[in-house]
Design a protein around this motif. Structure first.
Motif, PDB file in Angstrom:
ATOM      1  N   UNK A  19       0.853  -1.179   0.000  1.00  0.00           N
ATOM      2  CA  UNK A  19       0.000   0.000   0.000  1.00  0.00           C
ATOM      3  C   UNK A  19       0.897   1.239   0.000  1.00  0.00           C
ATOM      4  N   UNK A  20       0.931   1.923  -1.128  1.00  0.00           N
ATOM      5  CA  UNK A  20       1.812   3.076  -1.304  1.00  0.00           C
ATOM      6  C   UNK A  20       0.949   4.337  -1.360  1.00  0.00           C
ATOM      7  N   UNK A  21       0.921   5.066  -0.258  1.00  0.00           N
ATOM      8  CA  UNK A  21       0.059   6.237  -0.178  1.00  0.00           C
ATOM      9  C   UNK A  21       0.705   7.445  -0.855  1.00  0.00           C
ATOM     10  N   UNK A  22      -0.147   8.369  -1.234  1.00  0.00           N
ATOM     11  CA  UNK A  22       0.278   9.574  -1.973  1.00  0.00           C
ATOM     12  C   UNK A  22       1.000   9.202  -3.263  1.00  0.00           C
ATOM     13  N   UNK A  23       0.674   7.988  -3.764  1.00  0.00           N
ATOM     14  CA  UNK A  23       1.264   7.490  -5.018  1.00  0.00           C
ATOM     15  C   UNK A  23       2.793   7.478  -4.967  1.00  0.00           C
ATOM     16  N   UNK A  35      -3.239  10.267  -0.679  1.00  0.00           N
ATOM     17  CA  UNK A  35      -2.703  10.702   0.618  1.00  0.00           C
ATOM     18  C   UNK A  35      -3.685  10.364   1.722  1.00  0.00           C
ATOM     19  N   UNK A  36      -3.159   9.817   2.822  1.00  0.00           N
ATOM     20  CA  UNK A  36      -4.003   9.507   3.970  1.00  0.00           C
ATOM     21  C   UNK A  36      -4.255  10.753   4.804  1.00  0.00           C
ATOM     22  N   UNK A  63       1.692  13.910   6.491  1.00  0.00           N
ATOM     23  CA  UNK A  63       2.423  15.071   5.976  1.00  0.00           C
ATOM     24  C   UNK A  63       3.101  14.637   4.679  1.00  0.00           C
ATOM     25  N   UNK A  64       2.897  15.355   3.568  1.00  0.00           N
ATOM     26  CA  UNK A  64       3.465  14.907   2.289  1.00  0.00           C
ATOM     27  C   UNK A  64       4.982  14.769   2.317  1.00  0.00           C
ATOM     28  N   UNK A  65       5.672  15.710   2.955  1.00  0.00           N
ATOM     29  CA  UNK A  65       7.137  15.705   2.950  1.00  0.00           C
ATOM     30  C   UNK A  65       7.678  16.084   4.320  1.00  0.00           C
TER      31      UNK A  65
END
Length: 336
Positions: A207-211, A292-293, A297-299
């Motif tokens: 499961x790879x979130x935020x692609x 994105x879950x 936080x994206x980064x």
């Protein structure tokens, strides 16, 4: 010296305890061995050092006020490394009361122990998650961190503020360390590297979130431990030059208190992290790309210039090398 370490059956806590014992310190360890994840793994971590004559283990819950007061009264540690906490960002949605009990009430009991017995330095774990809605990269301790996005992060932000108040009121030198995505041997089974390794070996999709577009300051556990020990040996002081102006979030000026980022300054995209793992395992991953879950936080990107100036902190282990070490441990421990 005698050092109290909380969370010695945990991932980072067990590594810190071993490092202190290796250099000749006496360690008193606290852990309640809860069943948030495999208790057998926690026992195995403890088994690496629990028979060392300089190690004393106490099975106790931080939320038990009398038990923690007794530990401080009986053992009178010179310094404290507080690493125990209810971890896991998403688990808080299911069990919020556990986070407040362990991370807030439990931390209060540690602070009270430090106050009652004049501990000369408290080093405690915070998290990069406190930066929350902050998008200015790299994350700096001098920037605001007033908008955490998860309850876990909020409890850690509360720890920072509680420690500052005790440092100011009672003169307890306190250092908070904001950890950035720690990984390595003996890690937590709920973290990405563990989950990905298990899935790849089982031929299951990841499961790879935020692609996979996350960027993280992945930090090898030995580099974290090095920073913790260096900080432990350098208690902060109040700033005698503080002139009453607006305090800096990282040091305040009025109290013997400091906050530091601790992590790798070179963030890696999640897909590159997975490719490192594929190379180490010699297998290709099946990727299930997801959005994105909530609360993620994206980064993250660590600015560790302050820690470098203070204690000479420079991470040594690359992601490629660190992932390889984890895979070797995983194959050995799980006979995989």
């Amino acid at each position: 010296m005698k050092v109290l370490v909380t969370g010695t059956a945990g991932f980072i806590g067990s590594h810190v305890a071993m490092r202190l014992l290796d250099r000749g310190d006496e360690v008193v360890g606290i852990d309640n061995l809860n069943d948030y994840y495999d208790v057998g793994l926690k026992q195995a971590r403890l088994d690496r050092f629990r028979h060392d004559p300089r190690y004393t283990h106490v099975h106790a819950d931080l939320a038990d006020r009398d038990a923690i007061a007794t530990v401080f009264g009986q053992h009178r540690p010179l310094r404290v490394v507080h690493l125990a906490a209810q971890a896991g960002v998403r688990y808080a949605a299911e069990n919020p009361h556990v986070y407040v009990s362990s991370n807030v009430t439990g931390f209060l009991h540690v602070l009270e122990g430090c106050r009652a017995h004049a501990v000369e330095h408290l080093v405690f774990a915070s998290t990069s998650s406190v930066y929350g809605a902050n998008r200015a990269m790299p994350f700096s301790e001098h920037a605001s961190a007033e908008h955490p996005l998860t309850l876990y992060a909020a409890t850690k932000k509360a720890n920072e503020q509680m420690a500052h108040s005790y440092a100011h009121l009672y003169g307890i030198p306190s250092t908070g360390l904001r950890f950035f995505t720690v990984y390595g041997p003996w890690g937590r089974p709920d973290m990405a590297l563990f989950l990905f390794t298990r899935a790849i070996l089982a031929g299951e999709p990841l499961k790879v979130f935020n692609h996979g577009r996350h960027r993280r300051s992945f930090t090898y556990v030995d580099d974290i431990v090095e920073g913790v020990i260096r900080c432990l040996d350098r208690p902060p002081t109040a700033d005698p030059a503080w002139n009453g102006m607006e305090p800096d979030p990282a040091l305040s000026g009025v109290a013997p208190f400091r906050l530091y980022n601790i992590g790798n300054e070179h963030p890696v995209e999640l897909l590159d992290y997975i490719r490192c793992l594929e190379r180490s395992l010699g297998r290709e991953a099946i990727l299930d790309m997801l959005p994105l879950q909530a609360g993620d936080v994206p980064d993250t990107e660590a600015d560790v210039s302050e820690l470098r100036r203070a204690v000479g902190y420079v991470p040594q282990v690359s992601v490629e090398e660190g992932v390889g070490r984890f895979v070797r441990w995983y194959r050995d421990y799980y006979r995989a």
